[in-house]
Design a protein around this motif. Sequence first.
Motif, PDB file in Angstrom:
ATOM      1  N   SER A  72       0.824  -1.214   0.000  1.00 38.71           N
ATOM      2  CA  SER A  72       0.000   0.000   0.000  1.00 38.71           C
ATOM      3  C   SER A  72       0.854   1.259   0.000  1.00 38.71           C
ATOM      4  O   SER A  72       0.485   2.268  -0.592  1.00 38.71           O
ATOM      5  CB  SER A  72      -0.959   0.005   1.188  1.00 38.71           C
ATOM      6  N   HIS A  73       1.990   1.211   0.690  1.00 39.39           N
ATOM      7  CA  HIS A  73       2.957   2.313   0.646  1.00 39.39           C
ATOM      8  C   HIS A  73       4.318   1.788   1.074  1.00 39.39           C
ATOM      9  O   HIS A  73       4.521   0.576   1.116  1.00 39.39           O
ATOM     10  CB  HIS A  73       2.469   3.525   1.443  1.00 39.39           C
ATOM     11  N   GLN A  74       5.233   2.688   1.421  1.00 37.23           N
ATOM     12  CA  GLN A  74       6.650   2.323   1.517  1.00 37.23           C
ATOM     13  C   GLN A  74       7.134   2.007   2.917  1.00 37.23           C
ATOM     14  O   GLN A  74       8.320   1.762   3.119  1.00 37.23           O
ATOM     15  CB  GLN A  74       7.486   3.470   0.945  1.00 37.23           C
ATOM     16  N   ASP A  75       6.249   2.034   3.910  1.00 34.58           N
ATOM     17  CA  ASP A  75       6.728   1.924   5.291  1.00 34.58           C
ATOM     18  C   ASP A  75       7.337   0.548   5.600  1.00 34.58           C
ATOM     19  O   ASP A  75       6.959  -0.457   5.004  1.00 34.58           O
ATOM     20  CB  ASP A  75       5.581   2.217   6.262  1.00 34.58           C
ATOM     21  N   PRO A  76       8.283   0.508   6.558  1.00 35.57           N
ATOM     22  CA  PRO A  76       8.994  -0.744   6.864  1.00 35.57           C
ATOM     23  C   PRO A  76       8.073  -1.879   7.317  1.00 35.57           C
ATOM     24  O   PRO A  76       8.359  -3.049   7.023  1.00 35.57           O
ATOM     25  CB  PRO A  76       9.963  -0.345   7.985  1.00 35.57           C
ATOM     26  N   LEU A 141      -2.637   9.684   2.478  1.00 32.33           N
ATOM     27  CA  LEU A 141      -3.362   9.024   3.584  1.00 32.33           C
ATOM     28  C   LEU A 141      -2.625   7.727   3.957  1.00 32.33           C
ATOM     29  O   LEU A 141      -3.140   6.658   3.744  1.00 32.33           O
ATOM     30  CB  LEU A 141      -4.804   8.701   3.153  1.00 32.33           C
ATOM     31  N   HIS A 142      -1.451   7.726   4.530  1.00 28.92           N
ATOM     32  CA  HIS A 142      -0.748   8.933   4.862  1.00 28.92           C
ATOM     33  C   HIS A 142       0.392   9.242   3.891  1.00 28.92           C
ATOM     34  O   HIS A 142       0.873  10.364   3.827  1.00 28.92           O
ATOM     35  CB  HIS A 142      -0.171   8.817   6.285  1.00 28.92           C
ATOM     36  N   SER A 143       0.860   8.243   3.150  1.00 35.65           N
ATOM     37  CA  SER A 143       2.030   8.447   2.297  1.00 35.65           C
ATOM     38  C   SER A 143       1.651   9.228   1.031  1.00 35.65           C
ATOM     39  O   SER A 143       0.522   9.132   0.545  1.00 35.65           O
ATOM     40  CB  SER A 143       2.603   7.085   1.915  1.00 35.65           C
ATOM     41  N   GLY A 160      -5.143   0.116   4.312  1.00 38.19           N
ATOM     42  CA  GLY A 160      -3.800   0.454   4.766  1.00 38.19           C
ATOM     43  C   GLY A 160      -3.814   1.122   6.129  1.00 38.19           C
ATOM     44  O   GLY A 160      -4.468   0.648   7.063  1.00 38.19           O
ATOM     45  N   ASP A 161      -3.124   2.256   6.248  1.00 39.20           N
ATOM     46  CA  ASP A 161      -3.056   2.942   7.546  1.00 39.20           C
ATOM     47  C   ASP A 161      -4.320   3.736   7.865  1.00 39.20           C
ATOM     48  O   ASP A 161      -4.489   4.178   9.003  1.00 39.20           O
ATOM     49  CB  ASP A 161      -1.842   3.884   7.572  1.00 39.20           C
ATOM     50  N   LEU A 162      -5.169   3.940   6.887  1.00 43.75           N
ATOM     51  CA  LEU A 162      -6.404   4.683   7.161  1.00 43.75           C
ATOM     52  C   LEU A 162      -7.389   3.763   7.905  1.00 43.75           C
ATOM     53  O   LEU A 162      -7.688   2.665   7.444  1.00 43.75           O
ATOM     54  CB  LEU A 162      -7.018   5.181   5.848  1.00 43.75           C
TER      55      LEU A 162
HETATM   56 FE    FE Z   1       2.449   3.702   7.220  1.00 44.13          FE
END
Ligand code: FE
Length: 251
Positions: A72-76, A141-143, A160-162
């Motif tokens: 969904s995005h780049q976070d670890p 949202l958020h990246s 994802g984070d939402l």
């Molecule tokens: Fe995240």
Amino acid sequence: MPPTILFDNGTHKNVLLEDVSSGLAVQANQHVIVDGASGMILDPGGHKVYSKVLAGTMTQLGRSKLEKIFLSHQDPDIVAATNGWLMTTDAVAYVSKLWIRFVPHFGLDHLVLDRLLPIPDQGMRLPLGSAEMLLLQAHFLHSCGNFHLYDPVSKILYSGDLGASIGGETVEVQDFDAHLPAMEGFHKRYMAGSKALRAWVKMVRKLDVQIIAPQHGALFRGPAMVERFLSWCETLQCGMDLLDDELQLPA
Ligand code: FE
């Protein structure tokens, strides 16, 4: 907590894997979608959970094959173990084109580099077996390069984070108001602003959503609970909305 089957019609199933979070690492949900002979893992996570998530995924796949990995995005907590997933399976992974040259910093063998594929800014349709997943824009949202996945068969929106919560209810939200404190602080600081939220809600209202499943904490099930969440997002002040006009130097 054993795996939770969110949907199963005999040929298509959606499974929330057993929670394998531990220690300091933030709790994270891993979801598997199987359609016929084709399987997909969403936001598989980092090295600490890699072997357990891989084993859980293979159990759910049975004789089906892991074909796709959605990031969904780049976070670890999402991409850190991408190399392991690409080395041990034949799957291709999808991440926003904004992050395609950053994910390799977690270590991607040159053998698998060409199986990390970019999602264009406007999103895309992604076949899975006889179904077709929608990779939806959810930028900021958020990246800044952020996507959600909507499955039209199960009508689950993976957000994802939402909708993420920390320390609230574990699998499913029963009481929205009681659950709010577990979401509020995170969203006010991590989500970029109300403009992004309102635009996202307008898009999501065009879909038939039965479940909103975030990557952390409990999910929202049923039209009433989904609507509570959407209307909360519509009016939430967060991120840039709350930024002071002048920043203070450290005390
Ligand atoms: Fe995240």
